[in-house]
Design a protein around this motif. Structure first.
Motif, short mmCIF file in Angstrom:
data_model
loop_
_atom_site.label_atom_id
_atom_site.label_comp_id
_atom_site.label_asym_id
_atom_site.label_seq_id
_atom_site.Cartn_x
_atom_site.Cartn_y
_atom_site.Cartn_z
N LEU A 72 -11.19 -17.03 10.89
CA LEU A 72 -9.98 -16.23 11.10
C LEU A 72 -10.31 -14.89 11.75
CD1 LEU A 72 -6.93 -15.98 10.77
CD2 LEU A 72 -7.32 -15.07 8.47
N HIS A 73 -11.41 -14.29 11.32
CA HIS A 73 -11.83 -13.03 11.95
C HIS A 73 -12.06 -13.24 13.45
CE1 HIS A 73 -13.87 -9.09 12.21
NE2 HIS A 73 -14.64 -9.69 13.09
N ASP A 74 -12.78 -14.29 13.79
CA ASP A 74 -13.07 -14.56 15.20
C ASP A 74 -11.80 -14.91 15.97
OD1 ASP A 74 -15.73 -14.10 14.71
OD2 ASP A 74 -16.27 -16.21 14.54
N VAL A 128 -17.24 -2.79 -0.18
CA VAL A 128 -16.37 -3.96 -0.36
C VAL A 128 -16.70 -5.03 0.68
CG1 VAL A 128 -14.52 -2.68 -1.46
CG2 VAL A 128 -14.49 -2.94 1.03
N MET A 129 -17.03 -4.60 1.88
CA MET A 129 -17.34 -5.57 2.94
C MET A 129 -18.61 -6.36 2.61
SD MET A 129 -16.33 -6.72 5.91
CE MET A 129 -15.26 -5.42 6.55
N LEU A 130 -19.63 -5.66 2.16
CA LEU A 130 -20.89 -6.33 1.84
C LEU A 130 -20.77 -7.21 0.60
CD1 LEU A 130 -23.38 -3.44 2.70
CD2 LEU A 130 -22.85 -5.47 4.06
N ALA A 131 -19.71 -6.97 -0.21
CA ALA A 131 -19.44 -7.82 -1.36
C ALA A 131 -18.66 -9.07 -0.97
CB ALA A 131 -18.67 -7.04 -2.42
N GLY A 132 -18.32 -9.17 0.32
CA GLY A 132 -17.60 -10.34 0.81
C GLY A 132 -16.10 -10.23 0.76
N THR A 133 -15.59 -9.04 0.48
CA THR A 133 -14.14 -8.83 0.40
C THR A 133 -13.60 -8.50 1.79
OG1 THR A 133 -14.40 -7.92 -1.83
CG2 THR A 133 -12.33 -7.47 -0.70
N PRO A 134 -12.59 -9.23 2.26
CA PRO A 134 -12.01 -8.90 3.56
C PRO A 134 -11.28 -7.56 3.51
CG PRO A 134 -10.72 -10.62 2.50
CD PRO A 134 -11.95 -10.42 1.65
N VAL A 135 -11.43 -6.78 4.56
CA VAL A 135 -10.74 -5.50 4.66
C VAL A 135 -9.46 -5.70 5.45
CG1 VAL A 135 -10.87 -3.14 5.56
CG2 VAL A 135 -12.86 -4.16 4.47
N VAL A 136 -8.33 -5.37 4.85
CA VAL A 136 -7.02 -5.53 5.47
C VAL A 136 -6.61 -4.20 6.08
CG1 VAL A 136 -4.61 -6.17 5.13
CG2 VAL A 136 -6.41 -7.30 3.78
N VAL A 137 -6.40 -4.19 7.41
CA VAL A 137 -6.06 -2.96 8.11
C VAL A 137 -4.94 -3.22 9.09
CG1 VAL A 137 -7.00 -0.93 9.27
CG2 VAL A 137 -8.55 -2.50 8.10
N GLY A 175 -22.28 -4.87 10.15
CA GLY A 175 -22.94 -5.81 11.06
C GLY A 175 -22.23 -7.15 11.09
N ALA A 176 -22.99 -8.20 10.87
CA ALA A 176 -22.43 -9.56 10.93
C ALA A 176 -21.52 -9.86 9.76
CB ALA A 176 -23.56 -10.58 10.99
N PHE A 200 -19.39 2.59 10.04
CA PHE A 200 -19.09 1.47 9.15
C PHE A 200 -19.42 0.13 9.78
CE2 PHE A 200 -15.42 -1.53 8.65
CZ PHE A 200 -15.81 -2.09 7.45
N ALA A 201 -19.04 -0.07 11.03
CA ALA A 201 -19.29 -1.36 11.68
C ALA A 201 -20.78 -1.63 11.84
CB ALA A 201 -18.60 -1.40 13.04
N ASP A 202 -21.58 -0.57 12.00
CA ASP A 202 -23.02 -0.74 12.12
C ASP A 202 -23.62 -1.17 10.77
OD1 ASP A 202 -22.63 0.10 14.67
OD2 ASP A 202 -23.84 1.93 14.52
N ILE A 203 -23.07 -0.63 9.68
CA ILE A 203 -23.56 -1.00 8.35
C ILE A 203 -23.17 -2.45 8.04
CG2 ILE A 203 -23.40 -0.51 5.88
CD1 ILE A 203 -22.69 2.39 6.65
#
Length: 243
Positions: free
Chosen positions: A195-197, A89-98, A125-126, A120-123
């Motif tokens: 927003l992430h930053d 989902v992350m690589l598809a551009g979908t924000p992950v809500v946690v 990445g940016a 997961f964070a390594d996969i």
């Protein structure tokens, strides 16, 4: 994208054997995709964590050691599948809500390292883009009192069925994030990247403020040392406890 909350959201939640991200284990997990006028799609997991589930934890999420051993999948398999689902989902551009991301994402990171799974964070990445209702709420609301997911649901008028089950909590976190974005332009109108930053900065400021509060509160001074300010996860320290 602007108005990120109007697109697809992916909620993520864990229930665990305890609250120590370095030593506790995943018991249940959910990744739910919702919003954008599309059907809600939910994936859930029950793991055999490989250690006993303390009674206090079982009372929270309802999963006993016996049930986890009988019905749960092997922990390495579950951790790999959760990581893959989040990465997709992350690589598809979908924000992950946690909700309280630094807990769940750090727990998943340590479990991945424990079981030889690429974190997961390594996969991501940016491409890592996280929305944390707890950080957002602390930013926009100065009210006093606790800020658990249950509290946030009450404050923002979100229905929460089955609190402390991973699937219910993951979906509720998405709904709370959506409500905050709808009510506060600072959150809802910004670009997702920005927003992430911003949340990295806000979470650090919030942690520093909490630590300062503990330092000036009689009997809680020592608690300040345990406050972590990293977000959305606590970096892994080489040589840490991966057992």
């Amino acid at each position: 994208m602007s108005n990120w909350h109007l697109g697809r959201l992916a909620g993520f939640d864990l229930e665990t054997t305890g609250v120590d991200v370095e030593t506790d284990r995943i018991v249940t997990a959910c990744v739910v995709q919702c919003g954008a006028d599309q059907p809600t799609v939910s994936a859930t997991w029950l793991a055999d964590p490989g250690i006993d589930i303390p009674d206090d934890a079982a009372k929270v999420h309802g999963i006993t050691t016996e049930q986890a051993r009988a019905e749960g999948r092997p922990a390495p398999e579950v951790v790999e599948q959760i990581t893959a689902a989040l990465a997709e989902v992350m690589l598809a551009g979908t924000p992950v809500v946690v909700m309280n991301a630094a807990f769940d994402l750090t727990m998943l990171d340590r479990e991945a390292r424990r079981h030889g799974v690429q974190p997961f964070a390594d996969i991501a990445g940016a491409d890592l883009r996280v929305i944390d209702p707890r950080v957002l709420d602390k930013r926009v609301s100065r009210r006093r009192g606790p800020r658990t997911l249950t509290d946030l649901c009450k404050h923002y008028g979100v229905k929460l069925d089955g609190a402390h089950s991973a699937d219910a909590d993951a979906l509720a976190a998405c709904r709370v994030a959506w409500r905050i974005a709808q009510q506060y332009a600072e959150v809802g109108n910004g670009l997702l990247d920005e927003l992430h930053d911003q949340q990295i900065d806000w979470a650090r400021e919030q942690g520093e403020s909490l630590a300062a509060h503990f330092r000036r509160t009689p009997g809680k001074e020592s608690w300040a040392d345990g406050v972590r300010t990293e977000w959305p996860l606590i970096p892994h320290q080489a040589g840490g406890d991966d057992q």
